[in-house]
Write an enzyme that holds these catalytic residues in place. Structure first.
Site, PDB file in Angstrom:
ATOM      1  N   HIS A 152      -4.893   3.634   1.445  1.00  0.00           N
ATOM      2  CA  HIS A 152      -4.784   2.768   0.259  1.00  0.00           C
ATOM      3  C   HIS A 152      -6.138   2.114  -0.050  1.00  0.00           C
ATOM      4  O   HIS A 152      -6.543   2.009  -1.206  1.00  0.00           O
ATOM      5  CB  HIS A 152      -3.712   1.709   0.498  1.00  0.00           C
ATOM      6  CG  HIS A 152      -3.759   0.561  -0.459  1.00  0.00           C
ATOM      7  ND1 HIS A 152      -3.469   0.713  -1.801  1.00  0.00           N
ATOM      8  CD2 HIS A 152      -4.074  -0.755  -0.283  1.00  0.00           C
ATOM      9  CE1 HIS A 152      -3.597  -0.468  -2.409  1.00  0.00           C
ATOM     10  NE2 HIS A 152      -3.971  -1.363  -1.507  1.00  0.00           N
ATOM     11  N   HIS A 204     -10.474  -4.708   1.082  1.00  0.00           N
ATOM     12  CA  HIS A 204      -9.778  -5.719   0.277  1.00  0.00           C
ATOM     13  C   HIS A 204      -8.528  -6.292   0.934  1.00  0.00           C
ATOM     14  O   HIS A 204      -8.111  -7.395   0.600  1.00  0.00           O
ATOM     15  CB  HIS A 204      -9.458  -5.201  -1.125  1.00  0.00           C
ATOM     16  CG  HIS A 204      -8.243  -4.323  -1.228  1.00  0.00           C
ATOM     17  ND1 HIS A 204      -8.304  -2.959  -1.117  1.00  0.00           N
ATOM     18  CD2 HIS A 204      -6.939  -4.630  -1.424  1.00  0.00           C
ATOM     19  CE1 HIS A 204      -7.082  -2.456  -1.253  1.00  0.00           C
ATOM     20  NE2 HIS A 204      -6.231  -3.442  -1.438  1.00  0.00           N
ATOM     21  N   GLU A 247      -6.039 -10.371   4.535  1.00  0.00           N
ATOM     22  CA  GLU A 247      -4.603 -10.617   4.392  1.00  0.00           C
ATOM     23  C   GLU A 247      -3.793  -9.979   5.523  1.00  0.00           C
ATOM     24  O   GLU A 247      -2.874 -10.586   6.055  1.00  0.00           O
ATOM     25  CB  GLU A 247      -4.129 -10.075   3.025  1.00  0.00           C
ATOM     26  CG  GLU A 247      -2.664 -10.314   2.718  1.00  0.00           C
ATOM     27  CD  GLU A 247      -2.317 -11.795   2.503  1.00  0.00           C
ATOM     28  OE1 GLU A 247      -3.248 -12.614   2.474  1.00  0.00           O
ATOM     29  OE2 GLU A 247      -1.116 -12.103   2.396  1.00  0.00           O
ATOM     30  N   ASP A 248      -4.145  -8.749   5.871  1.00  0.00           N
ATOM     31  CA  ASP A 248      -3.260  -7.971   6.745  1.00  0.00           C
ATOM     32  C   ASP A 248      -3.761  -7.742   8.170  1.00  0.00           C
ATOM     33  O   ASP A 248      -3.064  -7.137   8.981  1.00  0.00           O
ATOM     34  CB  ASP A 248      -2.986  -6.587   6.120  1.00  0.00           C
ATOM     35  CG  ASP A 248      -2.220  -6.698   4.820  1.00  0.00           C
ATOM     36  OD1 ASP A 248      -1.560  -7.741   4.615  1.00  0.00           O
ATOM     37  OD2 ASP A 248      -2.280  -5.763   4.003  1.00  0.00           O
ATOM     38  N   ASP A 301      -6.571  -1.981  -7.010  1.00  0.00           N
ATOM     39  CA  ASP A 301      -5.528  -2.102  -5.984  1.00  0.00           C
ATOM     40  C   ASP A 301      -4.151  -1.908  -6.616  1.00  0.00           C
ATOM     41  O   ASP A 301      -3.327  -1.130  -6.145  1.00  0.00           O
ATOM     42  CB  ASP A 301      -5.656  -3.500  -5.356  1.00  0.00           C
ATOM     43  CG  ASP A 301      -4.502  -3.860  -4.433  1.00  0.00           C
ATOM     44  OD1 ASP A 301      -4.216  -3.060  -3.523  1.00  0.00           O
ATOM     45  OD2 ASP A 301      -3.905  -4.937  -4.630  1.00  0.00           O
ATOM     46  N   ASP A 330       1.761  11.299 -35.520  1.00  0.00           N
ATOM     47  CA  ASP A 330       0.386  11.329 -34.998  1.00  0.00           C
ATOM     48  C   ASP A 330       0.356  11.102 -33.498  1.00  0.00           C
ATOM     49  O   ASP A 330      -0.005  10.047 -33.008  1.00  0.00           O
ATOM     50  CB  ASP A 330      -0.535  10.358 -35.754  1.00  0.00           C
ATOM     51  CG  ASP A 330       0.007   8.951 -35.777  1.00  0.00           C
ATOM     52  OD1 ASP A 330       1.226   8.785 -35.612  1.00  0.00           O
ATOM     53  OD2 ASP A 330      -0.786   8.015 -35.948  1.00  0.00           O
TER      54      ASP A 330
HETATM   55 MN    MN Z   1      -4.024  -3.597  -1.534  1.00  0.00          MN
END
Ligand code: MN
Length: 746
Positions: free
Chosen positions: A61, A85, A89-90, A152, A272
């Site tokens: 990812h 990124h 957080e993780d 992301d 169109d």
């Molecule tokens: Mn992410």
């Protein structure tokens, strides 16, 4: 997930990363690939053991987000930040870890993305969506943060198939309402289209399928049509000697979908579906091509749009026209230069693309400016745009002047920068503010002077027995509305104090009118007054005067007028009024706006004004005011000798006020003049004759001798202004034997 899939190349991080490196190399040679590899290593290690819902290693990812960042043309730091990124957080990595290896710029971007990721959207109401978009933009102090967040989100939407139906719906709604408009706002057409189409797929699967099925069915026919038109245009442009590149595409699904709903059309009613793009080298070529297209095909009236002369607020430029093709099928042609093309495709991101791109000669003129200024200009240009435009408005200085925080319910609250929990509480409701006993931000107790940050979740603890605001809060609160509400509380809660103060103020004011509270306390006098201001009792009125809601002068004047109205019944009281008026001045009170007797006193309204007896000023005279003790402001001529004396006394410092004549004066003024003359027979008569001939309104005239053969005639008369007085004195000067005519006080 079967093992076959895991071995699939598309899920092998190392292979994916090498593809990324190849892509970067194709685009530019100016990036430090070693740094980018190091970032990949850090991400791979940090996320090891984590997997996506589709079974792929989590780091795929991160590579995908970096890959999209390369596509939209971001710089080296952004690509590194995109790879990293999710690590704050993780994983256990911190800002410091990233900063140590890649510098604080990269670490700041990653932290910025993390903050955006932590923002939880719960409310999806319309006005909330707008506030959320603003909040995200405000939080992303570096626009690269938003661009990576879009990358992301784009990858998450591309892989949304593996998520639960609930998550698919909620993330798609968020994408449609928050991220696609932000991409649009930043001019990133490509990202916007893809986000919209991916979201639509989950928000209205049937509608989406209807369109894609139809397009698939008609594809051979549409492709044939596009090929033949493209060839036709190409041949003609070549013949005309125009260098051009022509692209052709089917419009994106969501734009067709929106059109169907807006015009209540069946998919078959949308003609169109195809759009052509002719990209040329110069602006004159754009208009040249437009002429050629209109020569080849019949234009559809009302569909020509010139965004070159008038760029869209997001800096988009092109000329658009819709024409009828040879088979009677309408199609749109967009004509633009390469520079416009890149701006249209990548918007804000085109900035970096140009900076690092191999074809630096086509760089935007903004190339030398720092990023922030460039973004600011973009936002400014949007600010000036037509309000009816699709784009939502944003303040130019929003980054500096506003802060966006969440209520516990998930509503976004917009407060001035520097706002504190006190501002937040009063914004929600005065009652919340007045009963506040504590505040929590992001679950932690904070002090009242905590400065709210974008994205903070703010919770106010209240108690019925709260003591109420303290005076200090007036300094802590940053918003005017909070301060006003705090002041209101003090007005209301300090009633006893205000009543006492107000009563004293009114007593003082009445005294100047020769009255006492008792004179006006009678039911018949005060009832109309109380009714007029919706007071239930005299104490209400005193309280209002006490906190400044009503001036004592105004209250006193009304009460006095009421007394006058009751004249027959209240002889004695009226006499007092008359006496008081007489003592102050001999003319009836007349007001024009805030002016009293045609005088405006700086900083004071409706204050008691009297004209000094020593110099009797009239309109046109240069005047000043002296604050007397208990007798209001006395008005002197600036050249008054008395006044000069008063000015020189140090104890009078601060008692002088600027005063001026009001614009329109309908009153007349009493003034006194002294005529020095030779003492001869008939002198007084001659003076009187002249005064009569000029229609002077004489109040008194007296004469006395001042010594051998000399006399002084003193005249008090009513004049409109200094000009009239001057005229009269000139006439008097011409009386035989008159030596001088002077005004009192001079
Ligand atoms: Mn992410």
């Amino acid at each position: 997930m079967d093992t076959q899939d895991r071995k699939n190349k598309s899920l092998d991080p190392d292979l994916l990363f090498e593809d990324l490196i190849r892509k970067i190399q194709e685009n530019t040679h100016s990036m430090d690939l070693g740094r980018i590899r190091a970032a990949y290593e850090m991400a791979r290690m940090a996320h090891s053991g984590q997997f996506r819902r589709d079974g792929s290693p989590y780091v795929t990812h991160c590579i995908a987000a970096a890959d999209i960042s390369v596509d939209i043309g971001l710089d080296e730091d952004s690509i590194i930040a995109a790879l990293l990124h999710d690590v704050i957080e993780d994983t256990s990595l911190t800002h410091e870890d990233i900063a140590r290896q890649f510098g604080s710029a990269v670490a700041d971007i990653v932290e910025g993305v993390t903050k955006l990721t932590r923002v939880q959207y719960t409310s999806k109401e319309d006005e909330q969506a707008e506030n959320l978009r603003k909040m995200l933009l405000a939080m992303a102090k570096d626009i690269r943060v938003i661009l990576i967040k879009i990358a992301d989100r784009l990858h998450n939407m591309r892989t949304m198939a593996y998520q639960s139906p609930e998550k698919q719906k909620s993330k798609s709604l968020e994408t449609m309402e928050i991220y696609a408009p932000i991409a649009h706002r930043l001019g990133m057409q490509r990202a916007k289209w893809e986000l919209e189409d991916l979201s639509l797929q989950y928000l209205d699967p049937d509608g989406y399928k209807e369109i894609t099925d139809n397009l698939t069915r008609r594809m051979p026919e549409l492709e044939r049509f596009m090929d033949s038109m493209q060839e036709k245009i190409q041949t003609r442009l070549q013949a005309e000697g125009v260098q051009s590149t022509i692209y052709c595409r089917i419009k994106h699904v969501y734009s067709i979908y929106r059109k169907m709903y807006a015009q209540k059309l069946d998919i078959n009613g949308i003609f169109d579906l195809c759009a052509f793009r002719v990209i040329v080298d110069s602006i004159p070529d754009c208009y040249n091509v437009l002429g050629i297209i209109h020569d080849m095909f019949k234009p559809v009236p009302g569909r020509f749009k010139d965004y070159i002369s008038t760029p869209k607020p997001n800096m988009y430029q092109s000329v658009h026209t819709t024409v009828i093709g040879s088979e009677g099928i309408p199609f749109e042609v967009q004509i633009r230069t390469w520079e416009m093309h890149y701006t249209a495709e990548y918007g804000v991101a085109a900035h970096w693309k140009y900076k690092m791109g191999p074809s630096a000669n086509t760089a935007l003129r903004a190339g030398d400016e720092d990023t922030f200024a460039w973004i600011r200009r973009l936002l400014e240009s949007q600010q000036e745009s037509d309000a009816s435009d699709f784009f939502y408005n944003m303040k130019v200085d929003m980054f500096a002047d506003e802060v966006f925080v969440f209520s516990p319910k998930g509503d976004v609250i917009n407060l001035p920068a520097g706002a504190t929990p006190i501002d937040f509480a009063y914004f929600i409701h005065s009652d919340i503010g007045n009963h506040m006993v504590g505040a929590k931000v992001n679950g932690r107790i904070v002090t009242y002077d905590y400065v709210l940050q974008n994205g903070d979740i703010v919770e106010i603890r209240t108690s019925k027995s709260a003591p109420g605001p303290s005076r200090d809060w007036l300094n802590t609160a940053k918003s005017n509305s909070a301060r006003t509400k705090i002041k209101q509380w003090f007005k209301k809660e300090r009633r006893e104090e205000n009543i006492i103060r107000g009563r004293a103020m009114l007593e003082d004011e009445l005294r100047h009118n020769g009255l006492t509270i008792d004179d006006v306390s009678d039911e018949a006098i005060c009832a109309p007054m109380l009714k007029r201001f919706s007071f239930t009792c005299m104490d209400d009125m005193f309280a209002a005067i006490g906190y400044g809601g009503l001036t004592a002068t105004r209250a006193a004047n009304r009460l006095r007028d009421e007394l006058k109205n009751q004249e027959p019944k209240r002889k004695t009281a009226l006499d007092k009024v008359a006496e008081a008026a007489e003592r102050r001045e001999s003319r009836p009170t007349k007001k024009e706006g805030k002016a009293v007797h045609g005088i405006l006193v700086e900083g004071l309204s409706n204050c008691l004004v009297k004209f000094s007896r020593c110099c009797t000023p009239v309109p046109g005279d240069d005047i000043m005011g002296f604050i007397t003790r208990g007798q209001g402001v006395s008005i002197h001529r600036r050249d008054c000798s008395n006044c000069q004396q008063l000015l020189n006394q140090p104890e009078n410092e601060g008692r002088w006020v600027q005063v001026s004549w009001a614009g329109k004066i309908s009153e007349s003024y009493l003034t006194t003049i002294q005529i020095s003359a030779k003492d001869r027979n008939g002198m007084v008569m001659d003076v009187a004759t002249v005064l009569n001939s000029v229609n002077a309104k004489v109040h008194s005239l007296s004469a006395r001798t001042t010594g051998l053969n000399f006399g002084v005639v003193s005249v008090t008369l009513e004049v409109k202004d200094a000009a009239e007085l001057k005229y009269i004195t000139n006439r008097l000067s011409s009386v035989p034997g008159v030596i001088s005519v002077s005004r009192n006080g001079a």
